[in-house]
Design an enzyme around this catalytic site. Structure first.
Site, PDB file in Angstrom:
ATOM      1  N   LYS A   1       0.874  -1.182   0.000  1.00 28.04           N
ATOM      2  CA  LYS A   1       0.000   0.000   0.000  1.00 28.04           C
ATOM      3  C   LYS A   1       0.907   1.227   0.000  1.00 28.04           C
ATOM      4  O   LYS A   1       1.159   1.855   1.036  1.00 28.04           O
ATOM      5  CB  LYS A   1      -0.940  -0.040   1.217  1.00 28.04           C
TER       6      LYS A   1
HETATM    7  N1  PMP Z   1      -7.716  -1.651  -2.849  1.00 27.42           N
HETATM    8  C1  PMP Z   1      -7.170  -0.428  -2.777  1.00 27.42           C
HETATM    9  C2  PMP Z   1      -6.444   0.108  -3.958  1.00 27.42           C
HETATM   10  C3  PMP Z   1      -7.288   0.329  -1.603  1.00 27.42           C
HETATM   11  O1  PMP Z   1      -6.760   1.545  -1.520  1.00 27.42           O
HETATM   12  C4  PMP Z   1      -8.008  -0.199  -0.510  1.00 27.42           C
HETATM   13  C5  PMP Z   1      -8.151   0.602   0.753  1.00 27.42           C
HETATM   14  N2  PMP Z   1      -7.102   0.371   1.642  1.00 27.42           N
HETATM   15  C6  PMP Z   1      -8.554  -1.493  -0.632  1.00 27.42           C
HETATM   16  C7  PMP Z   1      -8.386  -2.186  -1.820  1.00 27.42           C
HETATM   17  C8  PMP Z   1      -9.293  -2.135   0.504  1.00 27.42           C
HETATM   18  O2  PMP Z   1      -8.422  -2.493   1.527  1.00 27.42           O
HETATM   19  P1  PMP Z   1      -8.899  -2.534   3.055  1.00 27.42           P
HETATM   20  O3  PMP Z   1     -10.133  -3.305   3.085  1.00 27.42           O
HETATM   21  O4  PMP Z   1      -7.775  -3.200   3.758  1.00 27.42           O
HETATM   22  O5  PMP Z   1      -9.083  -1.117   3.473  1.00 27.42           O
END
Ligand code: PMP
Length: 303
Positions: free
Chosen positions: A153
């Site tokens: 991320k």
């Molecule tokens: N994909 C992307 C590109 C994101 O930015 C997010 C948000 N963090 C998610 C998926 C979903 O991840 P999470 O459920 O861990 O927030």
């Protein structure tokens, strides 16, 4: 929506005033996108504020850093503690939590060696993320394997997300859905995606350049407990249009129904039964009303 400042931001081990939480314009991160971060939510429950899946988020944060050879000068447990402390000092019951690890100020040049690894944690109010339930398939592809690692991320990945989001908004949609380099469905600009078909949930696999979402993982677990079949497989674009239901998952978006894609009605064009049931179950889990799932919550008052 503009920020409503809170009192303190945690920066490199110190709690400082919101307005003073600044970095130098020549910091490495500003020029080369060298940051990794998390988005986490703290929910108000009957037993007081609780952070949802804190350890899973800090683990992903540290993995994101590892991929980019960033040596974090704190342990995961220290970051967990700092997150709790930052929420407590700001006296928030419900908030969004944004920890970020970034390469700081020393010199410029692609090689970051010598630039400090700085860490900050901010907490603030953030309500509903997606403003409506429409989406389009983006003309922008999701980042290709072995280019920008989708599993990290990383701040720079969000340049791709911004292209997807801005295009969708400029055409009047709430969100964009990116396809991967093979033309299969990948994810939204900041959410994972699920389709419901014949009472089964189908979601793209990691190989489709997705972020391994923690809400995605949560939904898979609760759906399986509800007796729903969950399949991780490549989804062709047209399967979106003929799905019974479609929804996004994410920390900011939680579970957000998608009722129209490219102006095509999904199912009957309203929030479907399975999505509604999952939304209700999810709410119970995050607000500590499911006794089986309390281990996913870190209660602030118990510390
Ligand atoms: N994909 C992307 C590109 C994101 O930015 C997010 C948000 N963090 C998610 C998926 C979903 O991840 P999470 O459920 O861990 O927030």
């Amino acid at each position: 929506m503009s920020f409503v400042p809170t009192e303190k931001i945690w920066m490199n081990g110190k709690l400082i005033n919101w307005a003073e939480a600044k970095i130098h314009v020549l910091s490495h991160v500003v020029h080369y996108g060298s940051s990794v971060f998390e988005g986490i939510r703290c929910y108000n429950t009957k037993q007081g504020p609780a952070v949802f899946r804190l350890q899973a988020h800090t683990e992903r944060l540290f993995n994101s850093a590892k991929i980019y050879r960033m040596e974090v000068p704190y342990t995961q447990e220290q970051i967990d503690k700092a997150i709790i402390e930052t929420i407590q000092v700001n006296k928030l019951e419900e908030c969004y939590i944004r920890p970020i690890i970034y390469r700081g100020y020393d010199h410029l040049g692609v090689d970051p060696t010598g630039c400090p690894i700085d860490v900050a944690i901010a907490v603030y109010k953030w309500g509903k993320y997606l403003q409506n339930s429409t989406a389009c398939v983006s003309s922008w592809m999701r980042i290709a394997p072995n280019t920008m690692p989708a599993m990290s991320k990383c701040g720079a990945n969000y340049m791709n997300s911004q292209l997807i989001k801005l295009e969708a908004l400029s055409h009047g949609y709430g969100e964009g859905i990116a396809l991967d380099v093979s033309g299969y469905v990948s994810e939204g600009s900041g959410e994972n995606i699920f389709i419901v078909r014949d009472s089964a949930l189908i979601t793209p696999p990691y190989a489709a350049s997705i972020l391994p979402g923690i809400t995605r993982n949560t939904v898979i677990a609760i759906a399986q407990e509800m007796g729903l079949k969950v399949i991780e497989e490549n989804i062709p674009r047209e399967a979106l249009y003929v799905a019974d239901e479609v929804f996004f998952t994410g920390t900011a978006a939680e579970i957000s129904p998608v009722t129209h894609i490219d102006k095509i009605k999904i199912g009957c064009g309203e929030v479907g039964k399975t999505t509604r049931t999952l939304v209700e179950r999810f709410r119970k889990v995050v607000t500590a009303e499911d006794p089986e799932k309390l281990h996913w919550l870190t209660f602030l008052n118990q510390r």
